[in-house]
Scaffold this active site. Sequence first.
Site, PDB file in Angstrom:
ATOM      1  N   CYS A   1       0.827  -1.206   0.000  1.00 47.00           N
ATOM      2  CA  CYS A   1       0.000   0.000   0.000  1.00 47.00           C
ATOM      3  C   CYS A   1       0.862   1.257   0.000  1.00 47.00           C
ATOM      4  O   CYS A   1       2.072   1.217   0.207  1.00 47.00           O
ATOM      5  CB  CYS A   1      -0.928  -0.022   1.217  1.00 47.00           C
ATOM      6  SG  CYS A   1      -2.333   1.118   1.067  1.00 47.00           S
TER       7      CYS A   1
ATOM      8  N   ASP B   1      -5.428  -2.004  11.859  1.00 42.98           N
ATOM      9  CA  ASP B   1      -4.224  -1.183  11.815  1.00 42.98           C
ATOM     10  C   ASP B   1      -3.962  -0.663  13.223  1.00 42.98           C
ATOM     11  O   ASP B   1      -4.818  -0.760  14.113  1.00 42.98           O
ATOM     12  CB  ASP B   1      -4.433  -0.024  10.834  1.00 42.98           C
ATOM     13  CG  ASP B   1      -3.124   0.580  10.339  1.00 42.98           C
ATOM     14  OD1 ASP B   1      -2.060   0.227  10.881  1.00 42.98           O
ATOM     15  OD2 ASP B   1      -3.174   1.407   9.406  1.00 42.98           O
TER      16      ASP B   1
END
Length: 245
Positions: free
Chosen positions: A35, A157
Amino acid sequence: MRSTEAVARNEVLVAGQFVLSAGGGAATRVRVKICGLCSAEAARGAAAAGADLVGVIVGAGGPRQQSLDAAGRIFAACGAAQRVGVFADRDVAGVVEAARRLSLDVVQLHGDEAPESVRRVRAAGPWRVWKALRPRSAEEFERGLALHADVDGVLVDAWSASGRGGTGRRFDWEAIAPLRAALDPDTVFIAAGGLDPDNVAAAIACLGPDIVDVSSGVESAPCVKSPERMHAFVTNARAAVRGGR
């Protein structure tokens, strides 16, 4: 129970080489998402390293955010890897317009989006929707799962006051691991936050994710992806022994 439509969307995600196990939602191998790509060169490097999915931040702020035009160029260089667009607290119409323009496979909502907004994004197109959670405790994780029970994927996360992602911090794996088994088997589980080539195998053994997600952990400098580190991350993820449930 998840809807037939939701199951079908997950089947698209794991079509071909991504075969579902007999148990339902768990894939036979852990997939890799790289990412925070900031250039077409980085996208080509991620594809060459073997990434299954690539992510571009198109509506979440931060140093890695790209314009729609730039995101289009990056995605065009990613080969067969699936396209993930990352957004945070953007209006539904804007997210949907960007998802259509970029032909996204996955819309990743990384902010404090209300469940109704998440459902509207999910209903607006053929893409799958992942909701990011940044829990500071197991109880926060459970509340997040309850709020967003009908998404296609849950990304965990690390919480940080300095940013929503790409901070290099990891969440408490040991606190979240026992709750992994409670996740709907048709919901993709994505582990992110502080992963790098050196710890990805341990994360997979502890959490048993369907997908591991890395950004700053494969950078040689802020916003600069290292081909060597991307290759090492994918190699180590492929070789890891999956734990979790």
